[in-house]
Design a protein around this motif. Sequence first.
Motif, short mmCIF file in Angstrom:
data_model
loop_
_atom_site.label_atom_id
_atom_site.label_comp_id
_atom_site.label_asym_id
_atom_site.label_seq_id
_atom_site.Cartn_x
_atom_site.Cartn_y
_atom_site.Cartn_z
N LEU A 164 -2.51 11.59 -9.44
CA LEU A 164 -3.72 10.82 -9.18
C LEU A 164 -3.37 9.34 -9.05
N ALA A 165 -4.07 8.66 -8.15
CA ALA A 165 -3.91 7.21 -8.03
C ALA A 165 -4.63 6.52 -9.18
N PRO A 166 -4.24 5.30 -9.52
CA PRO A 166 -4.91 4.59 -10.61
C PRO A 166 -6.41 4.42 -10.34
N GLU A 167 -7.19 4.51 -11.39
CA GLU A 167 -8.63 4.33 -11.27
C GLU A 167 -8.95 2.91 -10.79
N GLY A 168 -9.87 2.79 -9.83
CA GLY A 168 -10.31 1.48 -9.37
C GLY A 168 -9.32 0.74 -8.49
N VAL A 169 -8.29 1.43 -8.01
CA VAL A 169 -7.28 0.76 -7.19
C VAL A 169 -7.88 0.29 -5.86
N ARG A 170 -7.33 -0.81 -5.33
CA ARG A 170 -7.78 -1.32 -4.03
C ARG A 170 -7.45 -0.31 -2.93
N ILE A 171 -8.39 -0.15 -1.98
CA ILE A 171 -8.17 0.67 -0.79
C ILE A 171 -7.78 -0.24 0.36
N GLU B 189 0.82 -1.21 0.00
CA GLU B 189 0.00 0.00 0.00
C GLU B 189 0.86 1.27 0.00
N LYS B 190 0.37 2.27 -0.69
CA LYS B 190 0.97 3.60 -0.72
C LYS B 190 0.08 4.56 0.05
N PRO B 191 0.66 5.66 0.58
CA PRO B 191 -0.17 6.65 1.27
C PRO B 191 -0.92 7.51 0.27
N GLY B 192 -2.13 7.92 0.65
CA GLY B 192 -2.94 8.75 -0.23
C GLY B 192 -3.74 9.77 0.55
N ILE B 193 -4.35 10.68 -0.20
CA ILE B 193 -5.20 11.71 0.37
C ILE B 193 -6.29 12.03 -0.64
N LEU B 194 -7.47 12.36 -0.15
CA LEU B 194 -8.54 12.80 -1.04
C LEU B 194 -8.39 14.31 -1.28
N ASP B 195 -8.48 14.72 -2.55
CA ASP B 195 -8.42 16.14 -2.85
C ASP B 195 -9.79 16.78 -2.65
N THR B 196 -9.90 18.06 -2.99
CA THR B 196 -11.14 18.80 -2.72
C THR B 196 -12.32 18.29 -3.53
N GLY C 293 -12.69 14.99 -4.07
CA GLY C 293 -12.87 13.60 -3.70
C GLY C 293 -12.07 12.61 -4.51
N ARG C 294 -11.07 13.10 -5.24
CA ARG C 294 -10.22 12.22 -6.02
C ARG C 294 -9.03 11.76 -5.19
N LEU C 295 -8.61 10.53 -5.42
CA LEU C 295 -7.52 9.94 -4.65
C LEU C 295 -6.18 10.37 -5.23
N ARG C 296 -5.36 10.99 -4.40
CA ARG C 296 -4.04 11.46 -4.80
C ARG C 296 -2.95 10.67 -4.07
N ASP C 297 -1.84 10.52 -4.73
CA ASP C 297 -0.70 9.74 -4.22
C ASP C 297 0.17 10.64 -3.34
N ALA D 45 -1.16 18.87 5.60
CA ALA D 45 -2.23 19.84 5.32
C ALA D 45 -1.74 21.02 4.50
N ALA D 46 -0.45 21.33 4.57
CA ALA D 46 0.10 22.48 3.86
C ALA D 46 0.32 22.21 2.38
N ILE D 47 0.17 20.97 1.96
CA ILE D 47 0.45 20.59 0.57
C ILE D 47 -0.73 20.97 -0.32
N ASP D 48 -0.42 21.38 -1.53
CA ASP D 48 -1.43 21.58 -2.56
C ASP D 48 -1.78 20.21 -3.12
N THR D 49 -2.90 19.64 -2.67
CA THR D 49 -3.23 18.27 -3.08
C THR D 49 -3.43 18.14 -4.58
#
Length: 283
Positions: free
Chosen positions: A56-63, A12-19, A21-25, A47-51
Amino acid sequence: MKLLRFGPVGQEKPGILDTEGRLRDLSGVVPDITGDCLGDDGLARIAAIDTDSLPLAPEGVRIGACVGKIGKMIGIGLNYSDHAAEAGMPVPEQPIAFMKATSAICGPNDDLQIPQGSEKTDWEVELGVVIGKRAKYVSREAALDHVAGYCVVNDVSERAFQNDRGGQWMKGKCHDTFGPIGPWLVTRDEIADPQDLELWLEVDGHRYQQGNTGTMIFDVATLIAHLSEFMTLEPGDVITTGTPPGVGMGQKPEPVFLKAGQTVRLGVVGLGEQCQTTVPASR
């Protein structure tokens, strides 16, 4: 922020949801979502990062599980009075705590294994609390300062293993896949009151559980303070805080338990949803 982990099991890689709702790496910022980055300073750095600048993470990737390298997963039993009633047990005077094996932890949408010989595999939607700052002998008033965030947990339980096989509850709480967490960790700044969150769970489209964390016997702050008397809570540890009524063993006129081939959906409003398919366990 909504932090999560994505990718194949064990990779697994770390991720964050952008504004939107898209999954970012996040792997270019932190190596993983673990206790090392869940303190106030680590969360402020993320939190200081511009998400929107992150890939973007691959579409349909496992969470995956929303926290990696969890040192302890601590369960709280009978923390809703109406659940204690349906279990036929008295309301506890102090929190009932048990350990849940970290090998039970899995992603929120991974298959849920029915153990070999199981006849009473049950569901339990719960609010999960992720520790962000070391807690030992903390006061109730300061307890929430030690929280990184919150997540959805399904505290899956095999009732016969738990109640009829001797010893502690952990025999019924620790099978592989009995601890789905996530889909994401919602940082505490986004949760105005952890005692005002709606929880729900459905099996094959039938809603069995509907509750609110406001009816807990022992609230989140009390649980953290209480547990910190007996053990040091470390960053990345997870406390799963008990379930409202509607579990399978409490159904009338007969209990209802999970079998292979069913779909379990559950969620906590504001914290996301899980969806598991039940399958027979293999070696």
